[in-house]
Motif scaffolding. Structure first.
Motif, PDB file in Angstrom:
ATOM      1  N   THR A  11     -70.646  25.870  22.756  1.00  0.00           N
ATOM      2  CA  THR A  11     -71.064  25.115  24.008  1.00  0.00           C
ATOM      3  C   THR A  11     -72.022  26.010  24.852  1.00  0.00           C
ATOM      4  O   THR A  11     -72.216  27.480  24.721  1.00  0.00           O
ATOM      5  CB  THR A  11     -69.622  24.767  24.962  1.00  0.00           C
ATOM      6  OG1 THR A  11     -69.272  26.108  25.290  1.00  0.00           O
ATOM      7  CG2 THR A  11     -68.877  23.849  23.958  1.00  0.00           C
ATOM      8  N   PRO A  12     -72.625  25.282  25.818  1.00  0.00           N
ATOM      9  CA  PRO A  12     -73.558  26.023  26.831  1.00  0.00           C
ATOM     10  C   PRO A  12     -72.883  27.022  27.403  1.00  0.00           C
ATOM     11  O   PRO A  12     -73.512  28.041  27.808  1.00  0.00           O
ATOM     12  CB  PRO A  12     -74.211  24.958  27.448  1.00  0.00           C
ATOM     13  CG  PRO A  12     -74.079  23.644  26.733  1.00  0.00           C
ATOM     14  CD  PRO A  12     -72.985  23.821  25.888  1.00  0.00           C
ATOM     15  N   GLY A  13     -71.527  26.958  27.930  1.00  0.00           N
ATOM     16  CA  GLY A  13     -70.871  27.893  28.640  1.00  0.00           C
ATOM     17  C   GLY A  13     -70.340  29.215  27.899  1.00  0.00           C
ATOM     18  O   GLY A  13     -69.935  29.952  28.865  1.00  0.00           O
ATOM     19  N   LEU A  14     -70.506  29.335  26.481  1.00  0.00           N
ATOM     20  CA  LEU A  14     -69.979  30.321  25.884  1.00  0.00           C
ATOM     21  C   LEU A  14     -71.119  31.570  26.141  1.00  0.00           C
ATOM     22  O   LEU A  14     -72.235  31.552  25.708  1.00  0.00           O
ATOM     23  CB  LEU A  14     -69.986  29.985  24.188  1.00  0.00           C
ATOM     24  CG  LEU A  14     -68.632  29.407  24.003  1.00  0.00           C
ATOM     25  CD1 LEU A  14     -68.676  29.052  22.572  1.00  0.00           C
ATOM     26  CD2 LEU A  14     -67.422  30.171  24.199  1.00  0.00           C
ATOM     27  N   GLU A  71     -63.374  23.617  26.098  1.00  0.00           N
ATOM     28  CA  GLU A  71     -63.543  22.036  25.816  1.00  0.00           C
ATOM     29  C   GLU A  71     -63.818  21.380  27.392  1.00  0.00           C
ATOM     30  O   GLU A  71     -64.344  20.344  27.572  1.00  0.00           O
ATOM     31  CB  GLU A  71     -62.278  21.357  25.366  1.00  0.00           C
ATOM     32  CG  GLU A  71     -61.990  21.872  24.036  1.00  0.00           C
ATOM     33  CD  GLU A  71     -60.875  21.102  23.416  1.00  0.00           C
ATOM     34  OE1 GLU A  71     -59.791  20.950  24.263  1.00  0.00           O
ATOM     35  OE2 GLU A  71     -60.663  20.828  22.315  1.00  0.00           O
ATOM     36  N   ALA A  72     -63.462  22.008  28.401  1.00  0.00           N
ATOM     37  CA  ALA A  72     -63.742  21.638  29.813  1.00  0.00           C
ATOM     38  C   ALA A  72     -65.238  22.016  30.139  1.00  0.00           C
ATOM     39  O   ALA A  72     -65.631  21.777  31.164  1.00  0.00           O
ATOM     40  CB  ALA A  72     -62.566  22.331  30.740  1.00  0.00           C
ATOM     41  N   GLY A  73     -65.800  22.779  29.329  1.00  0.00           N
ATOM     42  CA  GLY A  73     -67.209  23.242  29.681  1.00  0.00           C
ATOM     43  C   GLY A  73     -67.250  24.329  30.675  1.00  0.00           C
ATOM     44  O   GLY A  73     -68.432  24.356  31.200  1.00  0.00           O
ATOM     45  N   GLU A  74     -66.414  25.164  30.906  1.00  0.00           N
ATOM     46  CA  GLU A  74     -66.223  26.305  31.627  1.00  0.00           C
ATOM     47  C   GLU A  74     -67.149  27.448  31.230  1.00  0.00           C
ATOM     48  O   GLU A  74     -67.136  27.420  30.052  1.00  0.00           O
ATOM     49  CB  GLU A  74     -64.893  26.515  32.163  1.00  0.00           C
ATOM     50  CG  GLU A  74     -64.255  25.496  32.871  1.00  0.00           C
ATOM     51  CD  GLU A  74     -62.777  25.697  33.177  1.00  0.00           C
ATOM     52  OE1 GLU A  74     -62.179  26.688  32.635  1.00  0.00           O
ATOM     53  OE2 GLU A  74     -61.894  24.762  33.792  1.00  0.00           O
ATOM     54  N   ARG A  75     -67.374  28.370  32.076  1.00  0.00           N
ATOM     55  CA  ARG A  75     -67.985  29.597  31.374  1.00  0.00           C
ATOM     56  C   ARG A  75     -66.863  30.394  30.618  1.00  0.00           C
ATOM     57  O   ARG A  75     -65.833  30.706  31.326  1.00  0.00           O
ATOM     58  CB  ARG A  75     -68.450  30.580  32.580  1.00  0.00           C
ATOM     59  CG  ARG A  75     -69.827  29.952  33.319  1.00  0.00           C
ATOM     60  CD  ARG A  75     -71.011  30.297  32.584  1.00  0.00           C
ATOM     61  NE  ARG A  75     -72.331  29.899  33.153  1.00  0.00           N
ATOM     62  CZ  ARG A  75     -73.386  30.136  32.570  1.00  0.00           C
ATOM     63  NH1 ARG A  75     -73.357  30.958  31.412  1.00  0.00           N
ATOM     64  NH2 ARG A  75     -74.592  29.856  33.192  1.00  0.00           N
ATOM     65  N   VAL A  76     -66.942  30.656  29.400  1.00  0.00           N
ATOM     66  CA  VAL A  76     -66.038  31.628  28.784  1.00  0.00           C
ATOM     67  C   VAL A  76     -66.901  32.750  28.143  1.00  0.00           C
ATOM     68  O   VAL A  76     -67.781  32.331  27.316  1.00  0.00           O
ATOM     69  CB  VAL A  76     -65.466  30.738  27.574  1.00  0.00           C
ATOM     70  CG1 VAL A  76     -64.619  31.617  26.760  1.00  0.00           C
ATOM     71  CG2 VAL A  76     -64.576  29.419  28.249  1.00  0.00           C
ATOM     72  N   LEU A  77     -66.488  33.969  28.645  1.00  0.00           N
ATOM     73  CA  LEU A  77     -66.994  35.099  28.257  1.00  0.00           C
ATOM     74  C   LEU A  77     -66.119  35.820  27.264  1.00  0.00           C
ATOM     75  O   LEU A  77     -65.125  35.932  27.392  1.00  0.00           O
ATOM     76  CB  LEU A  77     -67.410  36.159  29.531  1.00  0.00           C
ATOM     77  CG  LEU A  77     -68.682  35.743  30.270  1.00  0.00           C
ATOM     78  CD1 LEU A  77     -68.592  34.235  30.871  1.00  0.00           C
ATOM     79  CD2 LEU A  77     -68.647  36.543  31.415  1.00  0.00           C
ATOM     80  N   LEU A  78     -66.906  35.793  25.884  1.00  0.00           N
ATOM     81  CA  LEU A  78     -66.190  36.394  24.577  1.00  0.00           C
ATOM     82  C   LEU A  78     -66.539  37.924  24.533  1.00  0.00           C
ATOM     83  O   LEU A  78     -67.659  38.196  24.183  1.00  0.00           O
ATOM     84  CB  LEU A  78     -66.424  35.590  23.721  1.00  0.00           C
ATOM     85  CG  LEU A  78     -65.983  34.040  23.695  1.00  0.00           C
ATOM     86  CD1 LEU A  78     -66.552  33.248  22.579  1.00  0.00           C
ATOM     87  CD2 LEU A  78     -64.477  34.123  23.881  1.00  0.00           C
ATOM     88  N   GLY A  79     -65.504  38.858  24.842  1.00  0.00           N
ATOM     89  CA  GLY A  79     -65.840  40.289  24.594  1.00  0.00           C
ATOM     90  C   GLY A  79     -65.600  40.521  23.162  1.00  0.00           C
ATOM     91  O   GLY A  79     -64.617  40.702  22.659  1.00  0.00           O
ATOM     92  N   ALA A  80     -66.823  40.536  22.437  1.00  0.00           N
ATOM     93  CA  ALA A  80     -66.884  40.766  20.950  1.00  0.00           C
ATOM     94  C   ALA A  80     -67.595  42.268  20.559  1.00  0.00           C
ATOM     95  O   ALA A  80     -67.794  42.128  19.530  1.00  0.00           O
ATOM     96  CB  ALA A  80     -67.613  39.545  20.497  1.00  0.00           C
ATOM     97  N   VAL A  81     -68.200  42.702  21.524  1.00  0.00           N
ATOM     98  CA  VAL A  81     -69.069  43.849  21.181  1.00  0.00           C
ATOM     99  C   VAL A  81     -68.060  45.136  21.866  1.00  0.00           C
ATOM    100  O   VAL A  81     -67.622  45.113  23.003  1.00  0.00           O
ATOM    101  CB  VAL A  81     -70.325  43.866  21.829  1.00  0.00           C
ATOM    102  CG1 VAL A  81     -71.104  45.203  21.659  1.00  0.00           C
ATOM    103  CG2 VAL A  81     -71.143  42.731  21.531  1.00  0.00           C
TER     104      VAL A  81
END
Length: 327
Positions: free
Chosen positions: A292-295, A252-262
């Protein structure tokens, strides 16, 4: 990433690294990064890479691993030389690139839990030594981030991933002592935050954006964000309920959030881009969030244990899924 062999000739390892750089730049057009090939030995490991950057703290490889010493050892000099050579190859491929760019370094607490003091036992056992290590890392990052920025002048944003796989164990008092029969004392959150903040501040001063990666259970997202991290990278397979609220706050803060899904290693059954996308969507729906763009969709952790074929497939899957999540 996979590749390299400590027993191979230097030329073979140079070719392996050049191929890794080409793979990253070919498969990840929107977020390229400095690859790591720890298979080349101690000087290319997470710890060796970080000690190549650390300023003012000499070190060398001993039978038990990396140890702080009175004078810079040959292994630390080799680690620094290798890092410079690798960055030369990154610089060659980065010509004309414009967009976000990422580099990574092992964080102060994982270093403290890995590196030994001059007379043995981990740096983690000594309050003054762990403070010095964090400060030395911060000083070194000032120069390192500036060097990468010079080499990749088209980078619109320089993301600096601070790897902290041992941070949950440090906070939980779960790091073994040298004998293996005991555990180091718990490091309290205020001290843990202070050391992280020292490194994050140096990254920002050099023009980078600090984010923290951990693929260990119990990743303290709130603590690292409170210390000044501007982004996080998580492994969805070990994400627990206590992490949901701080993760949602970061999104929600628009930060970079890298989701390890692979998967980071060759799976028995390879997922499809559709299944990876659905996994990310389910998480966002559970958190009540929109993309969001940061995801960013990524492999769960490093690809050092993967085959070369799966490493390419994993990067391609992450790229496809990230595109589909946004659509």
């Amino acid at each position: 990433m996979p590749g390299g062999d400590p027993l191979s000739p230097e030329a073979d390892n140079a070719r392996a690294y050049a191929e890794a750089v080409r793979t990253v730049f070919g498969e990840l057009p929107d977020l390229r990064h400095v690859p790591e090939l720890p298979g080349r030995g101690a000087i290319a490991s997470m710890t060796g890479r970080a000690l190549a950057v650390v300023d003012g703290l000499p070190a060398d490889v001993q039978p038990a691993g990396w140890r702080l010493t009175d004078a810079t050892g040959i292994d630390q000099r080799r680690a620094r030389s290798l890092l410079a050579q690798d960055l030369d190859r990154v610089e060659e491929q980065a010509q004309g690139y414009a967009g976000p760019f990422k580099l990574q370094v092992t964080g102060p607490w994982t270093l403290a839990a890995t590196v030994e003091k001059p007379r043995g036992d981990k740096v983690l056992a000594d309050h003054g030594a762990r403070r010095d290590l964090a400060q030395g890392l911060a000083e070194g990052m000032l120069a390192h981030v500036a060097d990468v920025r010079r080499r990749v002048p088209g980078a619109s944003e320089l993301l600096v991933q601070v790897d902290e796989p041992a941070l949950p164990a440090v906070l939980g008092g779960q790091v073994p002592t040298a004998s293996g029969y005991g555990r180091h004392r718990v490091v309290q959150p205020p001290e843990a935050s202070e050391a992280l903040a020292t490194v994050f501040a140096a990254v920002e001063e050099a023009g980078g954006v600090p984010l923290v990666h951990s693929c260990a259970p119990g990743f303290p997202i709130g603590l690292v964000r409170g210390a000044g991290a501007r982004g996080i990278s998580v492994d969805l397979a070990v994400l627990d309920a206590a992490s949901y609220d701080p993760l949602a706050e970061a999104v929600e803060a628009g930060e970079r959030v890298l989701l390890g899904a692979v998967p980071s290693v060759d799976p028995a059954t390879a997922p499809t881009a559709k299944s990876v996308t659905e996994r990310v969507h389910r998480l966002l729906e559970m958190l009540g969030l929109e993309p969001t763009p940061g995801l960013v969709v990524t492999p769960a952790c490093g690809l050092a244990g993967a085959s070369a074929a799966w490493a390419r497939s994993a990067l391609d899957l992450a790229r496809q899924a990230a595109r589909d999540v946004d659509s």
